[in-house]
Write a protein that holds these residues in place. Sequence first.
Motif: not given
Length: 194
Positions: A12, A15, A20, A23-24, A52, A56, A59, A107
């Motif tokens: 990544l 952000f 996102t 990312l999915d 974000q 993230v 997830r 994160v």
Amino acid sequence: MLPGTTIAHLRLASFAANVTAELDPALAAIKAQGATGIILDLRDNPGGLLDQAVAVTSRFISKGNVIQEKDINGKITTLPVLKNVPVTNTTMIILVNQGTASAAEIVVGALEDAGRAKSIGATTFGTGTVLVQFPLSDGSALVLAIQEWLTPSGKTIWHTGLTPDTVVALPDRCSPAIPASRKRHDGGADPIQR
């Protein structure tokens, strides 16, 4: 996937608003390929949008808080993980360095505090404040910190950064290697020099 392994390298770079959304499908592809581990690469990630960072983090952990915000009066507000989002339970580690900052540090702190991942690399930058710009009449502006970010367990990020679980320093004149960028046409790997 890293060639010849069942380990996924997930980088990544920031952000931004679309992280996102990107990312999915990447996490779905990682799962479909049978990954047994994820390297979450947040090296030289300068941060970005707080929402974000929350999305993230959500997830990778399904409960708890992502961050604490402390105001000037010491009042603490927590931001919980999002509900009803896809969560991966694949084993993971996080790569960090001095360029890992702001939302990226959020994160890292949340995943470490939740016991979800360990980090490897160098101490992060140490951006742990919410800044607000106040325009002045001459066209300049004053930027003031109005809140401080803390990890869910209360660790300070501002000025100290987050020290990784395993400290690994790069030699002088070397930049972080990104696997796809290191391939030569002859199949060898080039050292990345500054």
